[in-house]
Design a protein around this motif. Structure first.
Motif, mmCIF file in Angstrom:
data_model
loop_
_atom_site.group_PDB
_atom_site.id
_atom_site.type_symbol
_atom_site.label_atom_id
_atom_site.label_comp_id
_atom_site.label_asym_id
_atom_site.label_seq_id
_atom_site.Cartn_x
_atom_site.Cartn_y
_atom_site.Cartn_z
ATOM 1 N N ARG A 4 0.841 -1.179 0.000
ATOM 2 C CA ARG A 4 0.000 0.000 0.000
ATOM 3 C C ARG A 4 0.887 1.242 0.000
ATOM 4 O O ARG A 4 2.081 1.180 0.297
ATOM 5 N N ARG A 5 0.296 2.386 -0.351
ATOM 6 C CA ARG A 5 1.067 3.623 -0.329
ATOM 7 C C ARG A 5 1.645 3.884 1.057
ATOM 8 O O ARG A 5 2.758 4.384 1.203
ATOM 9 N N ALA A 6 0.870 3.523 2.082
ATOM 10 C CA ALA A 6 1.322 3.757 3.448
ATOM 11 C C ALA A 6 2.551 2.916 3.800
ATOM 12 O O ALA A 6 3.248 3.203 4.774
ATOM 13 N N ASP A 7 2.814 1.875 3.001
ATOM 14 C CA ASP A 7 3.958 1.008 3.287
ATOM 15 C C ASP A 7 5.283 1.636 2.857
ATOM 16 O O ASP A 7 6.348 1.172 3.276
ATOM 17 N N LEU A 8 5.252 2.653 2.020
ATOM 18 C CA LEU A 8 6.492 3.195 1.463
ATOM 19 C C LEU A 8 7.434 3.695 2.556
ATOM 20 O O LEU A 8 8.634 3.417 2.535
ATOM 21 N N GLU A 46 3.372 -7.318 10.284
ATOM 22 C CA GLU A 46 2.001 -7.776 10.511
ATOM 23 C C GLU A 46 1.159 -7.647 9.255
ATOM 24 O O GLU A 46 0.354 -8.539 8.928
ATOM 25 N N ARG A 47 1.337 -6.543 8.528
ATOM 26 C CA ARG A 47 0.541 -6.353 7.303
ATOM 27 C C ARG A 47 0.970 -7.326 6.203
ATOM 28 O O ARG A 47 0.149 -7.822 5.445
ATOM 29 N N LEU A 48 2.282 -7.596 6.123
ATOM 30 C CA LEU A 48 2.778 -8.507 5.081
ATOM 31 C C LEU A 48 2.644 -9.971 5.491
ATOM 32 O O LEU A 48 2.820 -10.867 4.657
ATOM 33 N N LYS A 49 2.382 -10.194 6.800
ATOM 34 C CA LYS A 49 2.228 -11.556 7.335
ATOM 35 C C LYS A 49 3.485 -12.401 7.115
ATOM 36 O O LYS A 49 3.413 -13.595 6.775
ATOM 37 N N VAL A 50 4.633 -11.796 7.337
ATOM 38 C CA VAL A 50 5.906 -12.512 7.234
ATOM 39 C C VAL A 50 6.926 -11.800 8.110
ATOM 40 O O VAL A 50 6.915 -10.575 8.222
ATOM 41 N N ARG A 51 7.785 -12.576 8.754
ATOM 42 C CA ARG A 51 8.841 -11.982 9.576
ATOM 43 C C ARG A 51 10.004 -11.574 8.677
ATOM 44 O O ARG A 51 10.469 -12.361 7.857
ATOM 45 N N LEU A 52 10.471 -10.351 8.844
ATOM 46 C CA LEU A 52 11.555 -9.824 8.021
ATOM 47 C C LEU A 52 12.891 -9.775 8.762
ATOM 48 O O LEU A 52 13.946 -9.840 8.135
ATOM 49 N N VAL A 53 12.821 -9.641 10.083
ATOM 50 C CA VAL A 53 14.032 -9.434 10.883
ATOM 51 C C VAL A 53 14.000 -10.324 12.113
ATOM 52 O O VAL A 53 12.960 -10.468 12.759
ATOM 53 N N ASN A 54 15.142 -10.917 12.415
ATOM 54 C CA ASN A 54 15.311 -11.630 13.685
ATOM 55 C C ASN A 54 16.034 -10.704 14.655
ATOM 56 O O ASN A 54 17.118 -10.190 14.344
ATOM 57 N N ARG A 55 15.446 -10.471 15.821
ATOM 58 C CA ARG A 55 16.020 -9.537 16.784
ATOM 59 C C ARG A 55 16.330 -10.249 18.099
ATOM 60 O O ARG A 55 15.509 -10.984 18.626
ATOM 61 N N THR A 56 17.532 -10.011 18.603
ATOM 62 C CA THR A 56 17.899 -10.433 19.956
ATOM 63 C C THR A 56 18.469 -9.205 20.661
ATOM 64 O O THR A 56 18.554 -8.123 20.080
ATOM 65 N N ASN A 57 18.871 -9.373 21.907
ATOM 66 C CA ASN A 57 19.446 -8.246 22.646
ATOM 67 C C ASN A 57 20.774 -7.804 22.054
ATOM 68 O O ASN A 57 21.206 -6.666 22.255
ATOM 69 N N ARG A 58 21.442 -8.706 21.309
ATOM 70 C CA ARG A 58 22.790 -8.405 20.826
ATOM 71 C C ARG A 58 22.902 -8.283 19.312
ATOM 72 O O ARG A 58 23.908 -7.790 18.812
ATOM 73 N N SER A 59 21.913 -8.762 18.575
ATOM 74 C CA SER A 59 22.095 -8.772 17.127
ATOM 75 C C SER A 59 20.779 -8.550 16.395
ATOM 76 O O SER A 59 19.694 -8.784 16.935
#
Length: 302
Positions: A4-8, A46-59
């Motif tokens: 969507r435009r809002a995704d830009l 949430e909108r794309l229904k897919v995880r893009l990034v793995n986040r931990t406290n260090r990486s």
């Protein structure tokens, strides 16, 4: 699910995260808070229904989906940014944001003298100046350009000279010499207190000397090591020890009698400051104007 435009805006934020692999650094580049960046990414996922990034406290790492998305939209977004900046050449008053990475002495001696005039001429151009003596990949870190001494500029970058070459000298305060004789030869420094230098690549710097056909380096002694020119000057003014520094950077202090140059006939010449940037990216008009003004006003000669 189609974008969507809002995704830009969120996609632009995602690219910064992918580039830095660090929320704080990405937020600094974009001029937003790290929490706002995290909220934006979460909403996009949430909108794309897919995880893009793995986040931990260090990486922070990209998932396979994140890597595919980053590769797919990186060049189109770069083209959009280039097109945006090209519009500056059609405006009477240029706008935009320019991010540059500079060492501390370049910030105080090269940029500070010209910035009042730059702001007066181009009030709608925002300069984001990161003062950092470490050698970094300016493109990877999201900067438009970097400023470093000529001998340290990466070979794959376009570089422009911003100052004359420097003479590197030894200096100390009158207070330091109250209880010590001035060195008559560089080897005498082995019996002095020297404020040592750690380079941006974490290597200890050996002081260089040159006179006629003679040239050599010394790993000088000293109980204090710094990686900041301003700090070394402040310590030398307090009588802590001798410093190795560009003569042009202490000319005012020498004229006032607050520092004294010794071993002047052993001064070592070195390249001046250069600005460098990627040959693969459109140079922002604001950056071009900054370079032009430095070369016009010549705060450190040219």
């Amino acid at each position: 699910m189609p974008f969507r435009r809002a995704d830009l805006a969120d996609l632009s934020y995602f690219l910064a995260i992918a580039r830095h692999r660090n929320f704080r650094k990405a937020a600094t580049e974009l001029g937003v808070s790290a929490s706002a960046l995290s909220h934006s990414l979460r909403g996009l996922e949430e909108r794309l229904k897919v995880r893009l990034v793995n986040r931990t406290n260090r990486s922070v790492t990209l998932t396979a989906a994140g890597e595919d998305l980053e590769q797919s939209i990186r060049d189109p977004f770069a083209a959009i940014h280039d097109a945006e900046d090209r519009l500056n050449f059609h405006r009477n008053a240029p706008t935009g944001r320019v991010r540059i990475n500079v060492p501390d002495d370049a910030a105080t001696q090269l940029l500070a003298p010209i910035l009042p005039e730059f702001v007066a001429r181009y009030p709608d151009v925002e300069l984001d100046i990161c003062v950092d003596n470490a050698m970094i990949d300016v493109t990877q870190e999201g900067f438009d350009a970097g400023i470093r001494f000529g001998g340290t500029v990466p070979e794959d970058m376009i570089a422009q000279r911003l100052s004359a070459d420097f003479n590197w000298v030894i200096a100390g305060s009158p207070a330091y010499f109250e209880s010590r004789d001035e060195p008559q030869h560089p080897e005498d420094l082995m019996h002095h207190q020297c404020i040592r230098i750690r380079l941006g690549n974490a290597r200890m710097y050996k002081w260089e000397f040159e006179r006629g056909d003679e040239a050599f380096e010394l790993d000088v002694p000293g109980g204090v090591t710094v990686n900041n020119g301003g700090a070394s000057r402040a310590m030398a003014l307090r009588g802590l020890g001798l410093i190795y520094i560009a003569e042009e950077g202490i000319a005012d202090l020498v004229a006032l009698g607050r520092l004294r140059v010794v071993l002047a006939d052993w001064a070592s010449p070195g390249p001046g400051y250069f600005i460098y940037y990627s040959s693969r990216r459109q140079v922002p008009r604001g950056l071009r104007l900054l370079v032009d003004l430095i070369r016009e006003l010549r705060p450190l000669g040219l």
